[in-house]
Write a protein that holds these residues in place. Structure first.
Motif, PDB file in Angstrom:
ATOM      1  N   ASP A  95       0.795  -1.227   0.000  1.00  8.71           N
ATOM      2  CA  ASP A  95       0.000   0.000   0.000  1.00  8.71           C
ATOM      3  C   ASP A  95       0.824   1.273   0.000  1.00  8.71           C
ATOM      4  OD1 ASP A  95      -2.618  -0.896  -0.187  1.00  8.71           O
ATOM      5  OD2 ASP A  95      -2.776  -1.299   1.957  1.00  8.71           O
ATOM      6  N   GLY A  96       2.132   1.153   0.249  1.00  3.19           N
ATOM      7  CA  GLY A  96       2.990   2.322   0.211  1.00  3.19           C
ATOM      8  C   GLY A  96       3.111   3.073   1.512  1.00  3.19           C
ATOM      9  N   TYR A  97       2.554   2.533   2.620  1.00  2.00           N
ATOM     10  CA  TYR A  97       2.619   3.247   3.891  1.00  2.00           C
ATOM     11  C   TYR A  97       2.420   2.298   5.064  1.00  2.00           C
ATOM     12  CZ  TYR A  97      -2.311   2.768   5.114  1.00  2.00           C
ATOM     13  OH  TYR A  97      -3.518   2.251   5.497  1.00  2.00           O
ATOM     14  N   PHE A  98       2.764   2.764   6.259  1.00  9.39           N
ATOM     15  CA  PHE A  98       2.364   2.130   7.517  1.00  9.39           C
ATOM     16  C   PHE A  98       2.436   3.194   8.608  1.00  9.39           C
ATOM     17  CE2 PHE A  98       6.944   1.264   7.233  1.00  9.39           C
ATOM     18  CZ  PHE A  98       7.400   1.685   8.472  1.00  9.39           C
ATOM     19  N   ILE A  99       1.807   2.924   9.740  1.00  2.59           N
ATOM     20  CA  ILE A  99       1.716   3.900  10.829  1.00  2.59           C
ATOM     21  C   ILE A  99       2.269   3.298  12.119  1.00  2.59           C
ATOM     22  CG2 ILE A  99       0.159   5.306  12.234  1.00  2.59           C
ATOM     23  CD1 ILE A  99      -1.778   5.327   9.854  1.00  2.59           C
ATOM     24  N   LEU A 100       3.098   4.065  12.808  1.00  5.54           N
ATOM     25  CA  LEU A 100       3.625   3.703  14.123  1.00  5.54           C
ATOM     26  C   LEU A 100       2.983   4.630  15.148  1.00  5.54           C
ATOM     27  CD1 LEU A 100       7.371   3.542  13.050  1.00  5.54           C
ATOM     28  CD2 LEU A 100       5.994   1.560  13.698  1.00  5.54           C
ATOM     29  N   GLU A 101       2.068   4.129  15.939  1.00  5.96           N
ATOM     30  CA  GLU A 101       1.374   4.970  16.918  1.00  5.96           C
ATOM     31  C   GLU A 101       2.222   5.173  18.169  1.00  5.96           C
ATOM     32  OE1 GLU A 101      -2.609   4.408  18.007  1.00  5.96           O
ATOM     33  OE2 GLU A 101      -3.396   4.621  15.974  1.00  5.96           O
ATOM     34  N   ARG A 102       2.253   6.409  18.652  1.00  6.14           N
ATOM     35  CA  ARG A 102       2.964   6.771  19.891  1.00  6.14           C
ATOM     36  C   ARG A 102       4.411   6.261  19.874  1.00  6.14           C
ATOM     37  NH1 ARG A 102      -1.055   8.655  23.326  1.00  6.14           N
ATOM     38  NH2 ARG A 102      -3.146   7.817  22.943  1.00  6.14           N
ATOM     39  N   ALA A 103       5.105   6.483  18.780  1.00  7.97           N
ATOM     40  CA  ALA A 103       6.461   5.952  18.623  1.00  7.97           C
ATOM     41  C   ALA A 103       7.526   6.810  19.299  1.00  7.97           C
ATOM     42  CB  ALA A 103       6.787   5.802  17.140  1.00  7.97           C
ATOM     43  N   LEU A 104       7.219   8.083  19.571  1.00 16.10           N
ATOM     44  CA  LEU A 104       8.211   8.984  20.157  1.00 16.10           C
ATOM     45  C   LEU A 104       8.130   9.003  21.670  1.00 16.10           C
ATOM     46  CD1 LEU A 104       8.168  12.178  17.898  1.00 16.10           C
ATOM     47  CD2 LEU A 104       9.439  10.051  17.597  1.00 16.10           C
ATOM     48  N   SER A 105       9.270   9.230  22.287  1.00 18.97           N
ATOM     49  CA  SER A 105       9.301   9.433  23.733  1.00 18.97           C
ATOM     50  C   SER A 105       8.862  10.872  24.035  1.00 18.97           C
ATOM     51  CB  SER A 105      10.719   9.212  24.260  1.00 18.97           C
ATOM     52  OG  SER A 105      11.591  10.227  23.773  1.00 18.97           O
ATOM     53  N   ASP A 106       8.548  11.144  25.304  1.00 21.24           N
ATOM     54  CA  ASP A 106       8.169  12.507  25.697  1.00 21.24           C
ATOM     55  C   ASP A 106       9.309  13.479  25.419  1.00 21.24           C
ATOM     56  OD1 ASP A 106       5.725  11.572  26.535  1.00 21.24           O
ATOM     57  OD2 ASP A 106       6.276  11.480  28.665  1.00 21.24           O
ATOM     58  N   GLU A 107      10.529  13.037  25.639  1.00 18.32           N
ATOM     59  CA  GLU A 107      11.693  13.896  25.393  1.00 18.32           C
ATOM     60  C   GLU A 107      11.826  14.227  23.911  1.00 18.32           C
ATOM     61  OE1 GLU A 107      16.568  13.891  26.019  1.00 18.32           O
ATOM     62  OE2 GLU A 107      15.333  12.256  26.800  1.00 18.32           O
ATOM     63  N   GLN A 108      11.657  13.241  23.048  1.00 20.01           N
ATOM     64  CA  GLN A 108      11.726  13.478  21.605  1.00 20.01           C
ATOM     65  C   GLN A 108      10.626  14.432  21.161  1.00 20.01           C
ATOM     66  OE1 GLN A 108      11.543   9.322  20.410  1.00 20.01           O
ATOM     67  NE2 GLN A 108      13.651   9.401  19.648  1.00 20.01           N
TER      68      GLN A 108
END
Length: 248
Positions: A16-29
């Protein structure tokens, strides 16, 4: 070789050309990238002040901002761009070799009309003579249809897996590649989520109908050094990402 990107996500990227990573970042990032967003708005406003205008290139004062290569002013952003998080995403989508191609903030203020962005491929802002590259679209705020989230046309819906010709809108300077009736797949996700998609996936975004900013940090990586159409120089950045080293 990666823990962040699953095999199912890899397969979805191919299909499909895409994917999603939910809540992948830390609070600091997240705090780091939001600090860069504030700087990006200030810098764009200064440039428009210097030119004596309220619209410059794709920027519209108080409505939408496209501020590129901010990482060159803020070293902490460069550390994020070459972090383990980005290394895992690049390895899963581009393979063993990756280059940072482009970086920018895309910020929408509250505006019911002027903050929408037309159907396009990211490759449409380059040229047709390059391999599709990777766009990493990072939500710095909760994204919804109300605040102008991105809408994707997956390969299986558009039937398109390659560059198509774009037509420039003389009023907004947007480049447009799709005039069909499919509204696209809306991305609704919490802050800190990452949408990874190919540069030939058609996408658009709506207007921000809320009274708050909708901030996105965009990083793009390629498997080759993308040159200008005449081959005389690199199009954007060409810093090599040592993917293997980052994953050890």
């Amino acid at each position: 070789m990666t823990t962040l990107v699953t095999e199912q996500m890899r397969e979805q990227y191919e299909t499909d050309g895409y994917f999603i990573l939910e809540r992948a970042l830390s609070d600091e990032q997240l705090r780091l990238l939001r600090g860069g967003a504030a700087y990006a708005i200030e810098k764009a406003d200064r440039e428009m002040d210097a030119a004596g205008v309220d619209r410059l290139n794709l920027n519209a004062r108080g409505k939408r901002y496209f501020s590129e290569m901010i990482y060159k002013d803020r070293p902490e952003l460069r550390e994020f761009l070459f972090s383990d998080t980005m290394a895992q995403i690049c390895f899963a989508t581009l393979g063993e070799q990756a280059y940072l191609f482009w970086e920018q903030y895309v910020i929408k203020a509250a505006d019911p009309e002027g903050s929408a962005f037309a159907w396009h491929q990211d490759s449409g802002y380059v040229h047709e003579e390059h391999k599709p590259y990777l766009t990493v679209w990072i939500a710095l705020d909760d994204v919804t249809e109300e605040n102008g989230s991105v809408y994707l046309l997956p390969y299986t819906r558009s039937g398109i897996r390659s560059y198509v010709k774009h037509i420039q809108d003389p009023e907004t300077n947007d480049r447009v590649c799709y005039f069909g009736s499919d509204p696209g797949l809306p991305v609704v996700a919490p802050a800190g989520s990452i949408v990874c998609f190919s540069s030939v996936v058609m996408h658009r975004s709506g207007s921000n109908l809320t009274d708050r900013l909708r901030r996105v940090y965009l990083a793009q990586y390629s498997s080759e050094i993308i040159m200008t159409k005449d081959g005389s120089r690199p199009w954007g950045s060409f810093e090599q990402f040592p993917v293997w080293s980052a994953l050890r």
